[in-house]
Design an enzyme around this catalytic site. Structure first.
Site, short mmCIF file in Angstrom:
data_model
loop_
_atom_site.label_atom_id
_atom_site.label_comp_id
_atom_site.label_asym_id
_atom_site.label_seq_id
_atom_site.Cartn_x
_atom_site.Cartn_y
_atom_site.Cartn_z
N GLY A 35 -21.78 10.24 -44.62
CA GLY A 35 -21.16 11.36 -45.35
C GLY A 35 -21.23 12.70 -44.66
O GLY A 35 -21.29 13.74 -45.33
N SER A 36 -21.19 12.72 -43.33
CA SER A 36 -21.24 14.03 -42.66
C SER A 36 -19.95 14.82 -42.91
O SER A 36 -19.98 16.05 -42.98
CB SER A 36 -21.52 13.87 -41.16
OG SER A 36 -20.41 13.35 -40.49
N ASN A 37 -18.83 14.14 -43.04
CA ASN A 37 -17.58 14.85 -43.36
C ASN A 37 -17.64 15.45 -44.76
O ASN A 37 -17.17 16.56 -44.99
CB ASN A 37 -16.38 13.92 -43.22
CG ASN A 37 -15.89 13.85 -41.78
OD1 ASN A 37 -15.32 14.81 -41.28
ND2 ASN A 37 -16.15 12.73 -41.12
N LYS A 96 -13.04 0.95 -47.52
CA LYS A 96 -12.29 -0.06 -48.28
C LYS A 96 -10.86 0.39 -48.49
O LYS A 96 -10.58 1.60 -48.47
CB LYS A 96 -12.96 -0.26 -49.66
CG LYS A 96 -14.36 -0.80 -49.58
CD LYS A 96 -14.35 -2.26 -49.20
CE LYS A 96 -15.76 -2.76 -48.97
NZ LYS A 96 -15.80 -4.12 -48.44
N ILE A 100 -7.75 1.37 -50.61
CA ILE A 100 -7.56 1.96 -51.93
C ILE A 100 -6.57 1.08 -52.71
O ILE A 100 -5.48 0.79 -52.20
CB ILE A 100 -6.99 3.40 -51.80
CG1 ILE A 100 -7.96 4.30 -51.03
CG2 ILE A 100 -6.65 4.00 -53.15
CD1 ILE A 100 -9.23 4.63 -51.77
N ASN A 126 -6.89 11.08 -45.83
CA ASN A 126 -7.86 10.31 -45.04
C ASN A 126 -8.06 10.99 -43.68
O ASN A 126 -7.15 11.66 -43.17
CB ASN A 126 -7.34 8.88 -44.82
CG ASN A 126 -8.33 8.01 -44.08
OD1 ASN A 126 -9.54 8.03 -44.34
ND2 ASN A 126 -7.84 7.22 -43.13
N HIS A 177 -9.08 10.09 -39.65
CA HIS A 177 -9.22 8.96 -38.72
C HIS A 177 -9.64 9.52 -37.35
O HIS A 177 -9.04 10.49 -36.87
CB HIS A 177 -7.89 8.21 -38.61
CG HIS A 177 -7.99 6.98 -37.78
ND1 HIS A 177 -8.55 5.80 -38.27
CD2 HIS A 177 -7.66 6.74 -36.49
CE1 HIS A 177 -8.52 4.90 -37.30
NE2 HIS A 177 -8.00 5.44 -36.21
N GLU A 237 -13.66 16.61 -36.38
CA GLU A 237 -13.39 16.13 -37.74
C GLU A 237 -13.91 17.12 -38.76
O GLU A 237 -13.25 17.43 -39.75
CB GLU A 237 -14.10 14.78 -37.96
CG GLU A 237 -13.53 13.63 -37.16
CD GLU A 237 -14.17 12.31 -37.56
OE1 GLU A 237 -14.34 12.05 -38.75
OE2 GLU A 237 -14.52 11.52 -36.65
C1 GRF Z 1 -15.66 9.40 -39.43
O1 GRF Z 1 -15.63 9.21 -38.05
C2 GRF Z 1 -14.28 9.27 -40.01
O2 GRF Z 1 -13.27 9.67 -39.14
C3 GRF Z 1 -14.15 7.81 -40.27
O3 GRF Z 1 -15.44 7.42 -40.67
C4 GRF Z 1 -16.42 8.30 -40.14
C5 GRF Z 1 -17.24 8.80 -41.28
O4 GRF Z 1 -18.33 9.58 -40.87
N1 GRF Z 1 -13.08 7.55 -41.20
P1 GRF Z 1 -19.19 10.34 -41.97
O5 GRF Z 1 -19.67 9.32 -42.99
O6 GRF Z 1 -18.31 11.37 -42.60
O7 GRF Z 1 -20.32 10.94 -41.23
#
Ligand code: GRF
Length: 208
Positions: free
Chosen positions: A14-16, A93, A95, A109, A111, A181
């Site tokens: 969950g770093s994003n 997963k 959706i 999303n 990527h 990201e």
């Molecule tokens: C990220 O690289 C994102 O692009 C991909 O999954 C990874 C998730 O990383 N869809 P995090 O859990 O947000 O750290």
């Protein structure tokens, strides 16, 4: 401007998700995460949510014998929290189509490559960066796109290039991509918060 009400779907660390919370806190993003949903009870994203007093729910298909009940378990919290946009931040997963239809052009999303290259089923996590290195690409990048019924195929909102450097491993490349990201995701969500995004004929237009 009212903050955009978000649900974050995340399967992993969950770093994003954290970067989105930080952008909102710093005033760079006019959005509020109302609920976090994960298929994985061990997801770090659930811990981060709880630490930030955000409702965090596990919804996993394998806990349901009935498909309708599974879809309802996903849709109910979204309507309870009046969610306007769903953010897939490392959600592994597919959706369900019912959710895609209920949130048409409102599921985003991220990527870790330049779609439509290096996308599709099986192209996630280190597999993406390995494939980029095997191809000898000189650049890779990040794509933020709207989700439709096909994997990694929805209309593209934003892309940014990331150089591949001599001696990169999947891990070093992933780390460089991840930094981008963390910037581009909040910036893209902000475009929606400002109401600047329209979709026509499968293509995104962003009002200046
Ligand atoms: C990220 O690289 C994102 O692009 C991909 O999954 C990874 C998730 O990383 N869809 P995090 O859990 O947000 O750290």
């Amino acid at each position: 401007m009212n903050p955009l009400k978000l649900a974050v779907f995340a399967s992993g660390r969950g770093s994003n998700f954290l970067a989105i919370l930080e952008a909102a806190r710093a005033g760079r993003l006019s959005a509020e995460v109302k609920v976090v949903i994960s298929n994985n009870p061990e997801a770090g994203a659930l811990v981060t949510a709880r630490e930030n007093n955000i409702p965090a729910i596990v919804v996993s298909k394998k806990d349901y014998t009935d498909r309708t009940a599974f879809v309802r378990a996903m849709l109910t919290p979204l309507s309870e929290h009046r969610v306007e946009m769903v953010i897939l931040a490392g959600y592994m997963k597919k959706i369900p189509p019912e959710v895609v239809d209920a949130f048409e052009h409102r599921i985003l999303n991220i990527h870790p490559a330049l779609l439509p290259s290096f996308g599709g089923q099986g192209m996630y996590g280190h597999h993406v960066h390995e494939a980029v290195l095997v191809q000898g690409c000189r650049v890779t990048g990040v794509t933020v796109h709207l989700v439709d019924r096909d994997y990694d195929r929805g209309p593209i909102v934003a892309q940014r290039c990331v150089p591949v450097e001599e001696g990169d491993t999947p891990d070093t490349l992933a780390a460089r991509v991840l930094k981008v990201e963390h910037q581009i995701f909040s910036e893209s969500i902000q475009l929606f918060a400002e109401g600047r995004v329209t979709v026509t004929g499968g293509r995104v237009r962003i009002r200046p």
